[in-house]
Every structure is written in structure tokens, then in C-alpha cells.
Motif scaffolding. Structure first.
Motif, short mmCIF file in Angstrom:
data_model
loop_
_atom_site.label_atom_id
_atom_site.label_comp_id
_atom_site.label_asym_id
_atom_site.label_seq_id
_atom_site.Cartn_x
_atom_site.Cartn_y
_atom_site.Cartn_z
N GLN A 283 44.41 -35.32 -58.28
CA GLN A 283 44.31 -36.09 -57.03
C GLN A 283 44.63 -37.56 -57.27
O GLN A 283 45.32 -38.19 -56.45
N ASP A 284 44.17 -38.10 -58.39
CA ASP A 284 44.47 -39.50 -58.71
C ASP A 284 45.96 -39.72 -58.92
O ASP A 284 46.47 -40.83 -58.73
N ALA A 285 46.67 -38.64 -59.31
CA ALA A 285 48.13 -38.72 -59.51
C ALA A 285 48.88 -38.52 -58.20
O ALA A 285 50.11 -38.51 -58.19
N GLY A 286 48.15 -38.36 -57.10
CA GLY A 286 48.77 -38.23 -55.78
C GLY A 286 48.98 -36.80 -55.32
O GLY A 286 49.63 -36.57 -54.31
N VAL A 287 48.39 -35.85 -56.06
CA VAL A 287 48.56 -34.44 -55.72
C VAL A 287 47.46 -34.00 -54.75
O VAL A 287 46.28 -34.29 -54.97
N SER A 288 47.85 -33.29 -53.71
CA SER A 288 46.87 -32.66 -52.81
C SER A 288 46.50 -31.31 -53.40
O SER A 288 47.37 -30.43 -53.54
N VAL A 289 45.25 -31.15 -53.77
CA VAL A 289 44.80 -29.94 -54.46
C VAL A 289 44.17 -28.98 -53.45
O VAL A 289 43.26 -29.33 -52.72
N HIS A 290 44.70 -27.75 -53.45
CA HIS A 290 44.18 -26.70 -52.58
C HIS A 290 43.44 -25.67 -53.45
O HIS A 290 43.72 -25.55 -54.65
N GLY A 291 42.54 -24.95 -52.84
CA GLY A 291 41.73 -24.02 -53.61
C GLY A 291 42.09 -22.57 -53.34
O GLY A 291 42.43 -22.19 -52.22
N GLY A 292 41.97 -21.77 -54.41
CA GLY A 292 41.97 -20.33 -54.24
C GLY A 292 40.59 -19.93 -53.74
O GLY A 292 39.71 -20.78 -53.51
N GLU A 293 40.37 -18.66 -53.62
CA GLU A 293 39.11 -18.17 -53.04
C GLU A 293 37.88 -18.71 -53.78
O GLU A 293 36.91 -19.14 -53.17
N ARG A 294 37.94 -18.72 -55.11
CA ARG A 294 36.77 -19.14 -55.89
C ARG A 294 36.59 -20.65 -55.92
O ARG A 294 35.47 -21.15 -55.90
N THR A 295 37.70 -21.41 -55.99
CA THR A 295 37.55 -22.86 -56.07
C THR A 295 37.28 -23.50 -54.72
O THR A 295 36.74 -24.60 -54.65
N VAL A 296 37.63 -22.82 -53.64
CA VAL A 296 37.22 -23.30 -52.32
C VAL A 296 35.69 -23.33 -52.26
O VAL A 296 35.07 -24.31 -51.81
N ALA A 297 35.09 -22.26 -52.76
CA ALA A 297 33.62 -22.17 -52.75
C ALA A 297 33.00 -23.10 -53.77
O ALA A 297 31.97 -23.75 -53.50
N ALA A 298 33.62 -23.21 -54.95
CA ALA A 298 33.02 -23.99 -56.04
C ALA A 298 33.15 -25.49 -55.82
O ALA A 298 32.23 -26.25 -56.14
N LEU A 299 34.27 -25.94 -55.29
CA LEU A 299 34.53 -27.38 -55.20
C LEU A 299 34.71 -27.87 -53.77
O LEU A 299 34.90 -29.07 -53.56
N GLY A 300 34.70 -26.97 -52.81
CA GLY A 300 34.88 -27.39 -51.43
C GLY A 300 36.29 -27.87 -51.14
O GLY A 300 36.50 -28.72 -50.26
N LEU A 301 37.28 -27.33 -51.87
CA LEU A 301 38.68 -27.72 -51.65
C LEU A 301 39.22 -27.05 -50.39
O LEU A 301 38.76 -25.97 -50.01
N PRO A 302 40.23 -27.64 -49.75
CA PRO A 302 40.88 -26.96 -48.63
C PRO A 302 41.57 -25.70 -49.13
O PRO A 302 42.13 -25.68 -50.23
N ALA A 303 41.52 -24.65 -48.34
CA ALA A 303 42.07 -23.37 -48.78
C ALA A 303 43.59 -23.42 -48.86
O ALA A 303 44.26 -24.05 -48.03
N ALA A 304 44.14 -22.76 -49.86
CA ALA A 304 45.59 -22.63 -49.98
C ALA A 304 46.12 -21.81 -48.82
O ALA A 304 45.41 -20.94 -48.28
N PRO A 305 47.38 -22.04 -48.41
CA PRO A 305 47.95 -21.28 -47.29
C PRO A 305 47.94 -19.77 -47.52
O PRO A 305 47.79 -18.99 -46.58
N SER A 306 48.13 -19.37 -48.77
CA SER A 306 48.11 -17.94 -49.11
C SER A 306 47.93 -17.82 -50.61
O SER A 306 48.02 -18.80 -51.35
N VAL A 307 47.71 -16.60 -51.07
CA VAL A 307 47.54 -16.39 -52.50
C VAL A 307 48.86 -16.57 -53.25
O VAL A 307 48.88 -16.82 -54.45
N ARG A 308 49.98 -16.47 -52.52
CA ARG A 308 51.32 -16.61 -53.11
C ARG A 308 52.09 -17.63 -52.28
O ARG A 308 52.64 -17.30 -51.23
N HIS A 309 52.12 -18.89 -52.73
CA HIS A 309 52.70 -19.94 -51.90
C HIS A 309 53.48 -20.93 -52.76
O HIS A 309 53.00 -21.39 -53.79
N GLU A 310 54.70 -21.24 -52.31
CA GLU A 310 55.53 -22.26 -52.97
C GLU A 310 55.50 -23.52 -52.11
O GLU A 310 56.03 -23.53 -51.00
N TYR A 311 54.91 -24.60 -52.63
CA TYR A 311 54.79 -25.83 -51.86
C TYR A 311 56.08 -26.65 -51.87
O TYR A 311 56.49 -27.19 -50.85
N SER A 312 56.68 -26.80 -53.05
CA SER A 312 57.85 -27.69 -53.22
C SER A 312 57.52 -29.11 -52.78
O SER A 312 58.38 -29.83 -52.25
#
Length: 430
Positions: A283-312
Motif C-alpha cells: 500500500q505504501d508503494a501505491g498498490v491497492s490491495v484486495h483480499g481473497g476470501e481468507r484475507t478479507v476476513a483476516a485484514l478487512g481488505l476489500p474483496a477481489a473482483p473474483s478468484v481469477r482476475h487480471e488487474y493490469s
């Protein structure tokens, strides 16, 4: 009909010119490449000016930020292109390389040698730097080439194409400018995709939609990849400082590239402070971090769009896994077979990961951004293939070659094999 005839004529001219190119001495094809590199350097300011016009026309939200980043050329990129072309020129002569020699029968010898594929159709989006890379690889390997770039890079592509074919015509007038044709209209693509009797290989470089469309609308073999969903697995035995630096580089160095990491899998023994530190550093490097199912719960991150996603883009998904087995299973289920990496100081674990992961490129303790023809020492790449036939990973000169058989005899005839005693003895190559 007129349009179809024009497309066929362009392809036929490229094939005829490619045969003249193949017939050149190796040093003549090398001279063409060195002249191209020199011309790019000499016309750097002109190239930058045309590219600036393309970038300006594509600005204002007309294209995605990822596409815009691929469009931009910088002076350092022009120099890198020239250096890469000279590196291609210095490579061993690729055409006619003897691969095997067999005595079929006494006095009857069969050679297997490398040979150009023929005529390539390469369709790419937005990246004008791809044009001189692809053209140089085609020239070194003796292939004719038809190029269709994205409309966003129209001015850049037109100038780069002109500089390249001018260099060919200057050094090898017998080959001429037709060896590399520039397709300028999108509606010409469908006609070209029907020319399976003249075009030998299609290489699409672009979106999933582009690649899928081409695969579904041609009988010509297609080489390339639709997705660049690259993974990093941070093992329990990872050096966390090193791992953090590699994760950041794999995303931040060029987030729009197909070899940028899209998902980071973290061993669940690192849950807590190590995982939190990694996320914060991203995040400090400017990256928006999204969570998979477990890290959404563990860290309160916004959920990833899908389990298989290419952001580019400057986004990445972070997920927890129970260990390497789950990481590999996840990669095989949700990856695209492009590039995967394990970060660990456990050599046995690293060797196991490299052996078991079924992707074109698999790394240990190195940024996924190294998955690149230039960085692999190929000089450049025509694309990265996730196919298994006939080339895989970054495709350089070698991936643009096929083979031929050359037989030399002394009047032998088959006569239903009654008059032939087959020896099938391997002979030395020298």
C-alpha cells in the motif's frame, strides 16, 4: 472482392520477399538489423514526437490507464529497442542449423535443419515498441511479416514501419519493402484470418477478447496467451524483507504488463504481523490491495473482483493458503500458465515448486517481471506463449523456426524396400 484481393496480394508479396530474405547471407540479415537499430537512434526525436501525438489523442479517458501506459514511448525505451535489435543481430545464425544427421542407408544421408515458418501475422494492441521487436525477430529468422497495431498507436507504428522497411530496402533491395506489411484497417483482419494457404502463424498480443476472437475465427495456427494472471507464493521459510521487495517490484515496475503479479499467496503461518507488514508495504508503494476470501476476513481488505482476475493496474489480490500444496492447486485452478514464483529460503521447497508448477515460466526468489524476451537474452520477443505447441514462454528467434529434412543420395530407389538395406545410423554433426 477487391478488399480480399488486396489482403491476399499483401500476404503473397510478404511470402515472396521472405524467400528472398531467407536466401540472403547471414551477414546481410545482420546488416539489416544493425541499420534498423541505427535508424531508431537517429530518428529518436521524430519517433517521440509522433508518439506524443498518439498519447495526446488517446488521453482524456478515451482509453484505459493500462492501455495508455503501454502506448507511451520514452527515450530509454528507444535505446533499449536498439540494444535489443543489436543483440538479436549478434545471435548465432538461426537458419539452416543442423540438428541431426542420419545415415538412412549406405550412401543415403538425411539432415534435419532449422527453417523459417514462412509468413507471420502479428496483431497487437497499443504497444508501438512491439513493432520493431517483432520485425527484427522476423528478419533474423527469415520470416515474412504482416503487422496490425492498435489504432491508438497509428502515428508511431506508421513511422516505425517506414524506418524498418527503408532499412531493408537500403541494405537488401532484392528483398524490398514488402517483406513487412503494415495492416492499417481493422476490417482487413477478418480477410487476413481466412488466408490459411498464405499465412502460416497468427500471433495476437492484447486483451483476452482479442485473442479469443482470433482463435475462434481462423484456421491458421495461433500462438500466444489470452491472460497474464501471474502468482507469487510466499512460503513459510521466505526471507520477508526480500520477499516484500520482490512482491512490490513484480507489481509496481510495470503494472500493465502481462508478467506483473496479480495474486500473492501467503503461507498462513505468516498471518499476523508478517502478513500485515507485507500488505502495508504494498500500500505504501501505491498498490491497492484486495483480499481473497481468507484475507478479507483476516485484514478487512476489500474483496477481489473474483478468484481469477487480471488487474493490469496498481492492484493486487493477497490470499492465505495452508501451504505449498494448496498454493500449487490454486495456481493450476486459477492461473493462466504464464509466470509463477515461489519466495523461500527452503531449497527443497523451491525445487519442488519449480518441478510441479505447470506454467511457461516458474521462478524462485526473483521478480515475475524477469519473464521477458529481452531479459532472457533473446534480444526481444514476438510475444509470450502459454501454449505447449510449438513454443512456450517468451518467443524469440528460435520460436519462429520450424524444421526441414534434406536428403542426399547416390541414385538410390525404394523398389518396395527390396533393394534398400536400412542402417538408420546416427552420424556426427560436424
Amino acid at each position: 472482392m477487391a478488399q480480399s484481393h488486396a489482403e491476399r496480394e499483401m500476404a503473397v508479396k510478404a511470402r515472396t520477399a521472405s524467400r528472398a530474405l531467407q536466401a540472403l547471407r547471414s551477414e546481410d540479415r545482420v546488416a539489416i538489423l544493425n541499420r534498423i537499430a541505427e535508424s531508431l537512434e537517429q530518428h529518436e526525436q521524430h519517433i517521440m514526437a509522433e508518439n506524443a501525438l498518439d498519447v495526446e489523442a488517446a488521453g482524456g479517458g478515451k482509453v484505459s490507464d493500462a492501455l495508455l501506459q503501454r502506448l507511451i514511448l520514452k527515450p530509454s525505451k528507444i535505446q533499449q529497442l536498439a540494444d535489443g535489435i543489436r543483440a538479436i543481430a549478434k545471435q548465432e545464425e538461426p537458419i539452416g542449423r543442423l540438428l541431426s544427421r542420419l545415415e538412412v542407408a549406405e550412401g543415403l544421408v538425411l539432415d534435419k535443419v532449422t527453417s523459417p515458418i514462412g509468413v507471420l501475422l502479428v496483431i497487437f494492441e497499443a504497444r508501438p515498441d512491439a513493432l520493431p521487436q517483432i520485425a527484427s525477430l522476423a528478419i533474423r529468422s527469415g520470416n515474412g511479416l504482416l503487422l496490425k497495431g492498435g489504432k491508438e498507436a497509428m502515428r508511431s507504428n506508421a513511422l516505425l514501419h517506414r524506418l524498418i522497411v527503408d532499412a531493408v530496402a537500403e541494405v537488401a533491395p532484392g528483398v524490398g519493402r514488402d517483406v513487412i506489411g503494415l495492416v492499417t484497417r481493422r476490417d482487413e483482419i477478418d480477410g487476413l484470418l481466412k488466408l490459411n494457404d498464405v499465412i502460416d502463424l497468427v500471433i495476437p498480443r492484447g486483451s483476452n477478447e482479442l485473442v479469443s476472437y482470433i482463435q475462434n475465427n481462423t484456421r491458421i495456427p495461433v500462438l500466444g496467451h489470452a491472460d497474464g494472471i501471474c502468482h507469487i507464493y510466499v512460503d513459510a521459510a521466505a526471507n520477508l524483507q526480500q520477499a516484500t521487495a520482490i512482491c512490490i517490484d513484480s507489481k509496481v515496475d510495470y503494472p500493465a504488463a502481462c508478467n506483473a503479479v496479480e495474486k500473492i499467496l501467503v503461507h498462513d503461518s505468516l498471518q499476523g504481523q508478517p502478513l500485515e507488514s507485507l500488505v502495508k508495504a504494498l500500500q505504501d508503494a501505491g498498490v491497492s490491495v484486495h483480499g481473497g476470501e481468507r484475507t478479507v476476513a483476516a485484514l478487512g481488505l476489500p474483496a477481489a473482483p473474483s478468484v481469477r482476475h487480471e488487474y493490469s493496474s496498481m492492484d493486487v489480490t493477497v490470499e492465505l493458503v495452508s501451504g505449498m500444496d494448496e498454493a500449487i492447486e490454486h495456481i493450476h485452478a486459477n492461473g493462466s500458465g504464464h509466470t509463477e514464483c515461489i519466495l523461500t529460503d527452503d531449497q527443497a521447497a523451491a525445487d519442488d515448486f519449480l518441478r510441479r508448477v505447470d506454467s511457461a515460466c516458474v521462478f524462485h526468489n526473483a521478480s515475475t517481471r524477469f519473464s521477458d524476451g529481452y531479459r532472457f537474452g533473446l534480444g526481444a520477443e514476438v510475444g509470450i506463449s502459454t501454449a505447449r505447441i510449438h513454443a512456450r514462454g517468451p518467443v524469440g528467434v528460435e520460436g519462429l523456426l520450424t524444421t526441414r529434412y534434406l536428403m542426399r543420395g547416390k541414385g538410390q530407389t525404394v523398389e518396395k524396400d527390396k533393394a534398400v538395406t536400412y542402417t538408420h545410423k546416427a552420424l556426427p554433426l560436424s
